[in-house]
Motif scaffolding. Sequence first.
Motif, PDB file in Angstrom:
ATOM      1  N   MET A  83       0.848  -1.189   0.000  1.00  0.00           N
ATOM      2  CA  MET A  83       0.000   0.000   0.000  1.00  0.00           C
ATOM      3  C   MET A  83       0.884   1.239   0.000  1.00  0.00           C
ATOM      4  N   ASN A  84       0.791   2.006  -1.052  1.00  0.00           N
ATOM      5  CA  ASN A  84       1.568   3.238  -1.192  1.00  0.00           C
ATOM      6  C   ASN A  84       0.638   4.444  -1.215  1.00  0.00           C
ATOM      7  N   ARG A  85       1.199   5.605  -0.968  1.00  0.00           N
ATOM      8  CA  ARG A  85       0.446   6.868  -0.981  1.00  0.00           C
ATOM      9  C   ARG A  85      -0.845   6.731  -0.174  1.00  0.00           C
ATOM     10  N   LEU A  86      -0.678   6.234   1.027  1.00  0.00           N
ATOM     11  CA  LEU A  86      -1.830   5.980   1.872  1.00  0.00           C
ATOM     12  C   LEU A  86      -2.558   7.272   2.235  1.00  0.00           C
ATOM     13  N   LYS A  87      -3.880   7.127   2.374  1.00  0.00           N
ATOM     14  CA  LYS A  87      -4.745   8.259   2.709  1.00  0.00           C
ATOM     15  C   LYS A  87      -5.491   7.950   4.009  1.00  0.00           C
ATOM     16  N   PRO A  88      -5.930   8.966   4.732  1.00  0.00           N
ATOM     17  CA  PRO A  88      -6.699   8.707   5.957  1.00  0.00           C
ATOM     18  C   PRO A  88      -7.912   7.810   5.715  1.00  0.00           C
ATOM     19  N   VAL A 109     -15.599 -10.224  -5.972  1.00  0.00           N
ATOM     20  CA  VAL A 109     -15.648  -8.953  -5.256  1.00  0.00           C
ATOM     21  C   VAL A 109     -16.573  -9.008  -4.042  1.00  0.00           C
ATOM     22  N   HIS A 110     -17.249 -10.127  -3.868  1.00  0.00           N
ATOM     23  CA  HIS A 110     -18.186 -10.255  -2.755  1.00  0.00           C
ATOM     24  C   HIS A 110     -17.606 -11.120  -1.657  1.00  0.00           C
ATOM     25  N   ALA A 111     -17.955 -10.787  -0.429  1.00  0.00           N
ATOM     26  CA  ALA A 111     -17.444 -11.544   0.709  1.00  0.00           C
ATOM     27  C   ALA A 111     -17.846 -13.020   0.611  1.00  0.00           C
ATOM     28  N   ASP A 112     -19.014 -13.287   0.051  1.00  0.00           N
ATOM     29  CA  ASP A 112     -19.495 -14.666  -0.068  1.00  0.00           C
ATOM     30  C   ASP A 112     -18.676 -15.502  -1.042  1.00  0.00           C
ATOM     31  N   ASP A 113     -17.837 -14.882  -1.834  1.00  0.00           N
ATOM     32  CA  ASP A 113     -16.995 -15.616  -2.778  1.00  0.00           C
ATOM     33  C   ASP A 113     -15.847 -16.331  -2.084  1.00  0.00           C
ATOM     34  N   TYR A 114     -15.652 -16.042  -0.796  1.00  0.00           N
ATOM     35  CA  TYR A 114     -14.483 -16.552  -0.082  1.00  0.00           C
ATOM     36  C   TYR A 114     -14.889 -17.439   1.081  1.00  0.00           C
ATOM     37  N   ASP A 115     -14.079 -18.466   1.291  1.00  0.00           N
ATOM     38  CA  ASP A 115     -14.362 -19.432   2.346  1.00  0.00           C
ATOM     39  C   ASP A 115     -13.474 -19.259   3.563  1.00  0.00           C
ATOM     40  N   PHE A 116     -12.330 -18.639   3.357  1.00  0.00           N
ATOM     41  CA  PHE A 116     -11.373 -18.523   4.449  1.00  0.00           C
ATOM     42  C   PHE A 116     -11.010 -17.053   4.657  1.00  0.00           C
ATOM     43  N   TRP A 117     -10.970 -16.665   5.934  1.00  0.00           N
ATOM     44  CA  TRP A 117     -10.671 -15.294   6.311  1.00  0.00           C
ATOM     45  C   TRP A 117      -9.617 -15.272   7.404  1.00  0.00           C
ATOM     46  N   GLY A 118      -8.741 -14.278   7.334  1.00  0.00           N
ATOM     47  CA  GLY A 118      -7.808 -14.067   8.418  1.00  0.00           C
ATOM     48  C   GLY A 118      -8.470 -13.312   9.551  1.00  0.00           C
ATOM     49  N   GLN A 119      -7.698 -13.063  10.597  1.00  0.00           N
ATOM     50  CA  GLN A 119      -8.251 -12.410  11.775  1.00  0.00           C
ATOM     51  C   GLN A 119      -8.289 -10.891  11.639  1.00  0.00           C
ATOM     52  N   GLY A 120      -7.592 -10.373  10.668  1.00  0.00           N
ATOM     53  CA  GLY A 120      -7.571  -8.937  10.420  1.00  0.00           C
ATOM     54  C   GLY A 120      -6.382  -8.255  11.045  1.00  0.00           C
ATOM     55  N   THR A 121      -5.940  -7.191  10.396  1.00  0.00           N
ATOM     56  CA  THR A 121      -4.846  -6.376  10.922  1.00  0.00           C
ATOM     57  C   THR A 121      -5.201  -4.911  10.734  1.00  0.00           C
ATOM     58  N   GLN A 122      -4.943  -4.112  11.763  1.00  0.00           N
ATOM     59  CA  GLN A 122      -5.363  -2.709  11.745  1.00  0.00           C
ATOM     60  C   GLN A 122      -4.361  -1.856  10.977  1.00  0.00           C
ATOM     61  N   VAL A 123      -4.885  -1.017  10.113  1.00  0.00           N
ATOM     62  CA  VAL A 123      -4.093  -0.013   9.419  1.00  0.00           C
ATOM     63  C   VAL A 123      -4.694   1.349   9.753  1.00  0.00           C
ATOM     64  N   THR A 124      -3.876   2.238  10.280  1.00  0.00           N
ATOM     65  CA  THR A 124      -4.332   3.576  10.646  1.00  0.00           C
ATOM     66  C   THR A 124      -3.475   4.607   9.924  1.00  0.00           C
ATOM     67  N   VAL A 125      -4.120   5.478   9.186  1.00  0.00           N
ATOM     68  CA  VAL A 125      -3.417   6.515   8.432  1.00  0.00           C
ATOM     69  C   VAL A 125      -3.837   7.871   8.983  1.00  0.00           C
ATOM     70  N   SER A 126      -2.877   8.618   9.479  1.00  0.00           N
ATOM     71  CA  SER A 126      -3.161   9.923  10.063  1.00  0.00           C
ATOM     72  C   SER A 126      -2.848  11.035   9.065  1.00  0.00           C
ATOM     73  N   SER A 127      -3.598  12.117   9.184  1.00  0.00           N
ATOM     74  CA  SER A 127      -3.405  13.233   8.247  1.00  0.00           C
ATOM     75  C   SER A 127      -2.365  14.202   8.760  1.00  0.00           C
TER      76      SER A 127
END
Length: 127
Positions: A83-88, A109-127
């Motif tokens: 991820m480059n040139r990140l925005k808030p 493009v739909h969530a239902d197209d996928y069977d496996f999901w990770g736990q998620g990781t937070q990305v925070t972009v400050s202005s």
Amino acid sequence: QVQLVESGGGSVQAGGSLRLSCAASGRSFTNNAMGWFRQAPGKEREFVGVNDWSGGSTYYTESVKGRFTISRDYAKNTVYLQMNRLKPEDTAVYYCVADRRVYSSGSHVHADDYDFWGQGTQVTVSS
């Protein structure tokens, strides 16, 4: 047991870069679509991008085209999101996803197209 484990999230200033990794275990995903979704606070989960399968195509949502890049290391069973040139407005929890079907065509493009999901990781972009 299939597991998708994300890493690489964090906080960055606008204009900066981050690279997310997603290591899959339990089976090979070489011939399966793998990609990324994200969910911002108070918003619905959103498709970010997907790589169809080995030798296939890669698609992105309009808002990240030209800034985000999905790549895969098939030997490591890992998918990356550069991820480059990140925005808030990119601030969200990012989820790695995988389709259990091999050589699967379609939009993915739909969530239902996928069977496996990770736990998620937070990305925070400050202005």
